[in-house]
Design a protein around this motif. Structure first.
Motif: not given
Length: 315
Positions: A2, A6, A123, A126-128, A130-131, A243, A299
């Protein structure tokens, strides 16, 4: 992992363009994410997406600073804004705990939109998303503790769409900081070194970690932090992955270190315990069959490093 990125268009060139930002804020599809004491507003029964709000939503009457520009999400402008001045009716006994289980509901908002602890829902995103959320939390945390000029002590103000603060008296400029942290997968033969900090939930162990000091290399920080915390000496060090970690604003740099010794002598001011765990024991832990140890949180980079060690895919 996580928060791993993205490909968001941060559109940094717009941060100093007041006219362009005003135009973005006037667009009907622009979304602003409210934050309350570091907790993003999250929507969905599965707590799986940011609850973006219109620029003029009444919730922002609680804000005392301007929106912070996060970037363009497939062309759609995204901002965040802190409303920590709001005082909810709910009890706040668990606020700022390691993992705050409470959720706060702002009056008039849908029931499934609540301020939630990011560690608990990260977790689900979505990747986007989360960013965007990790960026918002990290930059918001910086503003929370940098309201005054470090040079003269006067009140500072948001500028450059939230990516700078400017002193109202001496005109000094202050920029967001990210703290470099090494997190170490220390191995010796078939075992990995695990530790736990005071106050962590029962059974929680993770890879050792520590801040990089001024003038120090990543490799030196791995060796120093491991020895200071556990008494284990480390030889060769290899960088593996990184990360962003917005608790509050760290960059976790994952490394593997090859132990030269195995005797453990913990520093009780640094950690509560440290143990060597065999590959077989860690496999049982990841399977949920170890009553004494919980697996690293999904994550997080520690989970990523340990899982790849178990799979023998670190290379």
């Amino acid at each position: 992992m996580t928060f791993g990125g993205s490909g968001l268009d941060r559109a940094a060139h717009l941060r100093g363009d007041a006219a362009a930002l005003a135009e973005l804020l006037a667009k009907p599809d622009t979304g602003v994410l409210p934050f309350w004491h570091g907790k993003p507003l999250i929507a969905g029964q599965g707590r799986d997406r940011p609850a973006w709000q219109a620029v003029d939503h009444p919730v922002f009457e609680q804000a005392d600073e301007e929106p912070i520009f996060l970037g363009l999400d497939d062309g759609v402008a995204r901002f965040c804004r802190d409303i920590s001045c709001w005082e909810p009716d709910e009890a706040l006994e668990t606020l700022h705990q390691f993992l705050d289980p409470s959720e706060q509901h702002y009056p008039g908002m849908p029931e499934d939109e609540r301020f939630s602890e990011l560690r608990a829902i990260m977790t689900h995103l979505s990747p986007r998303d989360a960013e965007l959320v990790t960026m918002a939390k990290a930059i918001g945390s910086w503003h929370e503790i940098h309201g005054f000029c470090a040079r003269c002590g006067a009140k500072s103000e948001i500028s450059m769409a939230g990516w700078q603060r400017e002193c109202t008296v001496c005109r000094a400029h202050h920029f967001p900081r990210t703290d470099p942290v090494v997190i170490m997968l220390i191995t010796h033969g078939n075992s990995v070194l695990m530790g736990r900090s005071p106050g962590w939930p029962e059974g929680m162990y993770s890879c050792l970690a520590g801040f990089v000091e001024p003038g120090e290399t990543i490799e030196a920080a791995v060796r120093r932090e491991t020895f200071e915390e556990s008494g284990v000496r480390v030889g060769a060090v290899e960088y593996l992955s990184s990360q962003p970690w917005p608790f509050p604003a760290s960059m976790m740099m994952g490394c593997r270190g090859h132990a030269l010794s195995t005797e453990i002598t913990i520093d009780p001011t640094e950690i509560e315990d440290a143990i060597w765990v065999t590959r077989e024991e860690m496999m049982e832990t990841f399977a949920g069959n170890n009553p004494k140890m919980k697996p690293a949180r999904k994550g997080a980079i520690a989970h990523f490093l340990l899982l790849n060690w178990l799979r023998d895919t670190l290379d």
